[in-house]
Design an enzyme around this catalytic site. Sequence first.
Site, short mmCIF file in Angstrom:
data_model
loop_
_atom_site.label_atom_id
_atom_site.label_comp_id
_atom_site.label_asym_id
_atom_site.label_seq_id
_atom_site.Cartn_x
_atom_site.Cartn_y
_atom_site.Cartn_z
N GLY A 194 -7.22 3.36 -3.53
CA GLY A 194 -7.34 1.91 -3.24
C GLY A 194 -6.36 1.39 -2.59
CG ASP A 195 -2.19 -0.64 -2.51
OD1 ASP A 195 -2.36 -0.86 -1.26
OD2 ASP A 195 -1.49 -1.47 -3.22
CG LEU A 196 -3.11 6.85 -0.20
CD1 LEU A 196 -2.48 7.17 -1.69
CD2 LEU A 196 -4.22 7.84 0.03
CG ASN A 200 1.92 2.72 -3.50
OD1 ASN A 200 2.60 2.35 -3.82
ND2 ASN A 200 0.76 1.73 -3.32
#
Length: 294
Positions: A194-196, A200
């Site tokens: 979801g926040d790649l 990260n």
Amino acid sequence: MTEATPLLLARLHAAGLMDVGAVEPAAGGLAATAGLARRADGTELFVKAFGEPPADDAFAAEAEGLAVLREAGGVVTPDVVLAERDLLVLSVLRPRPDTKAFWEECAHAFARLHTTTRHDRFGWHRDNWLGRRRQVNTWTDDGFEFFARHRLLRWLEEPRVREALDAADRRALERLCDRLPELLPERPACLTHGDLWAQNVMAASAGRPALIDPAVSYTWAEVDLAHLWTTAPPPEARVFFERYAELTGLDAGWRERMPVLQLRQHLAVIAQFEPDWGAAEHVRATLAPFRTRP
């Protein structure tokens, strides 16, 4: 001593970790203050804190996301040592080695995550957080409706987005949302990070790919793919996309879909950060064909 050091040290001591004697600021975080703490026995911990948390459950939701990626998706994530309202303490990961072998292993990890966690609905059992903004995860049967309502249109009420996009841009986004079934193939929901963005992606002690800072939900796998594709991964990551496509049977047109899928993250950046690193320009460029009715 930077401003981060006393804040993190005070939070750690208040949480009972009195044997932490030093904290060094960590680079890379945008939404929270982060650092590396050292305990009396030499153990290092990664710590995050908000000056004022966006909600009482922000770190609990992040800890849950790390756990589900590991337990359901088989992805390496840091161990959660402590998750409180204003403090998250994790085991320490390593910077990733930007080699073709590493990124090929990443491709296998994400192919496994996306193909073994299919779900019959889009969403998550709770809302969680994308930076300092709530990610709405209301269960939805239709993926196009879910992406339009909860990943794109929800940003239009954010003050910075209202300032950055004019009325014609907002109408163009609404038209694009109406046409999502024409622009994107129908795909099943699966568990996504979801926040790649590239920062990260880290490495575990054995050199295996590991992930941090999730904003999990069940949605289209290509949301993860688009985020990584458009956040400046290193040249060695090219093999990731090639191998991922082979492993998942991804069609040849996936690159053309990336700007539409990445609208979500660009809008989130506009909403939270100044400057926005060109996010508004990317949004306007993607919306240009939809500014007037065909």
